[in-house]
Design an enzyme around this catalytic site. Structure first.
Site, PDB file in Angstrom:
ATOM      1  N   GLY A   1       0.796  -1.217   0.000  1.00 29.93           N
ATOM      2  CA  GLY A   1       0.000   0.000   0.000  1.00 29.93           C
ATOM      3  C   GLY A   1       0.829   1.267   0.000  1.00 29.93           C
TER       4      GLY A   1
ATOM      5  N   ASN B   1       4.387   3.651  -1.736  1.00 36.08           N
ATOM      6  CA  ASN B   1       4.747   4.388  -2.948  1.00 36.08           C
ATOM      7  C   ASN B   1       4.820   3.482  -4.167  1.00 36.08           C
ATOM      8  OD1 ASN B   1       5.161   6.553  -1.151  1.00 36.08           O
ATOM      9  ND2 ASN B   1       7.354   6.168  -1.024  1.00 36.08           N
TER      10      ASN B   1
ATOM     11  N   GLU C   1      -5.245   0.249   5.343  1.00 33.95           N
ATOM     12  CA  GLU C   1      -4.799   0.756   4.050  1.00 33.95           C
ATOM     13  C   GLU C   1      -5.777   0.426   2.926  1.00 33.95           C
ATOM     14  OE1 GLU C   1       0.062   0.931   4.638  1.00 33.95           O
ATOM     15  OE2 GLU C   1      -0.835  -0.685   3.449  1.00 33.95           O
TER      16      GLU C   1
ATOM     17  N   THR D   1      16.378  -3.423  -7.073  1.00 32.80           N
ATOM     18  CA  THR D   1      15.928  -2.125  -6.581  1.00 32.80           C
ATOM     19  C   THR D   1      14.579  -1.803  -7.200  1.00 32.80           C
ATOM     20  OG1 THR D   1      16.568   0.218  -6.356  1.00 32.80           O
ATOM     21  CG2 THR D   1      17.099  -0.855  -8.445  1.00 32.80           C
TER      22      THR D   1
ATOM     23  N   CYS E   1       9.913   7.466  -6.205  1.00 32.70           N
ATOM     24  CA  CYS E   1       8.509   7.886  -6.251  1.00 32.70           C
ATOM     25  C   CYS E   1       7.984   8.186  -4.857  1.00 32.70           C
ATOM     26  CB  CYS E   1       7.653   6.803  -6.924  1.00 32.70           C
ATOM     27  SG  CYS E   1       7.790   5.152  -6.191  1.00 32.70           S
TER      28      CYS E   1
ATOM     29  N   MET F   1      24.056  -7.070  -5.569  1.00 36.49           N
ATOM     30  CA  MET F   1      23.775  -5.824  -6.288  1.00 36.49           C
ATOM     31  C   MET F   1      22.886  -4.887  -5.491  1.00 36.49           C
ATOM     32  SD  MET F   1      22.875  -7.363 -10.065  1.00 36.49           S
ATOM     33  CE  MET F   1      22.566  -5.766 -10.859  1.00 36.49           C
TER      34      MET F   1
ATOM     35  N   HIS G   1      21.486   3.895   1.893  1.00 38.15           N
ATOM     36  CA  HIS G   1      20.866   4.752   2.900  1.00 38.15           C
ATOM     37  C   HIS G   1      21.573   4.751   4.256  1.00 38.15           C
ATOM     38  CE1 HIS G   1      17.073   4.018   0.317  1.00 38.15           C
ATOM     39  NE2 HIS G   1      17.613   5.163  -0.035  1.00 38.15           N
TER      40      HIS G   1
ATOM     41  N   ARG H   1      12.477   3.365   7.151  1.00 40.07           N
ATOM     42  CA  ARG H   1      13.027   2.203   6.466  1.00 40.07           C
ATOM     43  C   ARG H   1      14.509   2.337   6.116  1.00 40.07           C
ATOM     44  NH1 ARG H   1      13.331   2.924   0.868  1.00 40.07           N
ATOM     45  NH2 ARG H   1      12.229   4.764   0.044  1.00 40.07           N
TER      46      ARG H   1
END
Length: 402
Positions: free
Chosen positions: A13, A15, A41, A142, A147, A207, A213, A328
């Site tokens: 639910g 991005n 959601e 990935t 978005c 990969m 992050h 996250r």
């Protein structure tokens, strides 16, 4: 006689689920449903979408709009008829989603981790058990897009689209999916990014860019004094020299792990060529969206796909903002990213001082313990996707998961 529509269930639910379900529903001869098992959601999405969900593309100044046939929190309502199940949730939600759909999956279902992030193949094989032999799994390194949701259930925005994305197939020995899995995925995603198929899911694990992050978070907040900040700092485009150096060293370690795995692999000649340094990756995957690729720092600072994206923050009680370490970028990308890479490193006896630095800092912020010193023997290791959690102790066993 017309061909029945391909029945697609998008699990999630957030991005990515908003974008993928909307794009997939615009393709010819598809029937797209959304399954989101978390909180309210499904109800919120259903109430908000009215005439459909719009996805706008900032780079191309265009938009598409479509509507899933159903949004539900009940797996029994959609999974038994699904041809394709795309799991588009954060890594910490993978296990509950896989457990929820398992009883209803029919043989020859095509399941997609979008993205998979490191260790999804280990977890999928463990949870599905013998039923994994009846399915075909695709793992993405990935998400294809940068978005964000503008209005829940109604509008999502694509800030940038990658040029290409690596993926691998893990076909169960009794699985016979009655369509071309890769061609179908490419059709659902669209012309861009191009799917680059790699040798196996171990390569995708190496990969996975969940390594990006945590070093940026560490570099920004390691010396934070606990006082609120007045401005929201840019995340990628705020990269400084120290963050770029740390990320470089983590990427160096990933390349060393990959080469050592290849050297110690007896089963096949492992093709690690898709595993590239972060400096090359950002320019290759974002192409002309990177305006100055002369250094890693400038590549991040000038990547238009990252425009305006800020650090995860919470409002402070007396004004200003404080970092959200439960977001996250730490909560997902350490136990389901760096710790997995650390686990592979331990199997092949590669030391990882840069990763260890970030993991040690992050586990304190999470109130968890994954490593003790430089060893993966913390009390909360079982809550990660390190290969050791699934009984994998050798390079050959890493390959057996494929």
């Amino acid at each position: 006689m017309s061909t029945p529509p391909l029945k697609i269930v998008v699990c999630g639910g957030g991005n990515g689920a908003h974008v993928f379900s909307t794009l997939a529903a615009t393709r010819a001869n598809t029937d797209v449903s959304v399954l989101t098992i978390f909180e309210d959601e499904a109800e919120r999405w259903t109430k908000s979408m009215k005439d459909g969900v719009m996805v706008s593309f900032t780079a191309a100044s265009n938009q598409v709009k479509s509507r899933p046939s159903l949004v539900t929190k009940d797996p029994a309502a959609v999974i038994p008829r699904a041809d394709v199940i795309a799991v588009v949730v954060p890594s910490y939600a993978h296990a509950p989603v896989l457990q929820a759909i398992l009883p209803f999956c029919r043989p020859n279902t095509f399941i997609v981790g979008l993205p998979a992030h490191a260790g999804f193949d280990f977890q999928f094989t463990h949870i599905f058990g013998s039923k994994a032999k009846e399915c075909t799994l695709a793992v993405f390194e990935t998400l294809p897009w940068a978005c964000r949701i503008i209005e829940y259930g109604a509008h999502a925005q694509v800030l940038g689209t990658k040029e290409r994305v690596g993926a691998a197939l893990l076909q169960g020995e009794n699985s016979n999916v009655p369509f071309d899995c890769i061609a179908t995925l490419q059709q659902l995603i669209g012309d861009k990014p191009k799917l680059k198929m790699v040798q196996n899911s171990l390569v995708v694990n190496l990969m996975a860019k969940t390594m990006i992050h945590p070093p940026i978070m560490y570099g920004k907040w390691r010396n934070w004094d606990g006082k609120p900040v007045k401005q929201k700092p840019l995340f990628y485009q705020g990269m400084d020299d120290a963050q770029a150096d740390l990320l470089t060293r983590v990427s160096d370690e990933v390349l060393l792990i990959s080469q050592t795995v290849k050297d110690k692999c007896n089963k096949i000649v492992l093709d690690i060529s898709p595993i590239t340094h972060i400096q090359d990756w950002i320019k290759e995957y974002y192409g002309d969206q990177v305006k100055d690729g002369s250094s890693l720092k400038l590549s991040f600072q000038t990547n238009q796909a990252y425009n305006g994206l800020v650090h995860p923050l919470k409002d402070a009680e007396d004004g200003g903002y404080v970092p959200d370490f439960s977001y996250r970028y730490v909560r997902e990308d350490v136990p389901f990213g760096l710790v997995v890479l650390k686990g592979i490193a331990e199997i092949v006896d590669v030391s990882t001082p840069a990763m260890d630095t970030v993991i040690s800092w992050a586990q304190e912020k999470l109130g968890a313990e994954y490593i003790v010193g430089a060893e993966l023997k913390g009390r909360d290791l079982s809550q990660t996707r390190a290969p050791q959690v699934f009984g994998i102790q050798t390079v050959d066993q890493l390959m057996l998961s494929n």
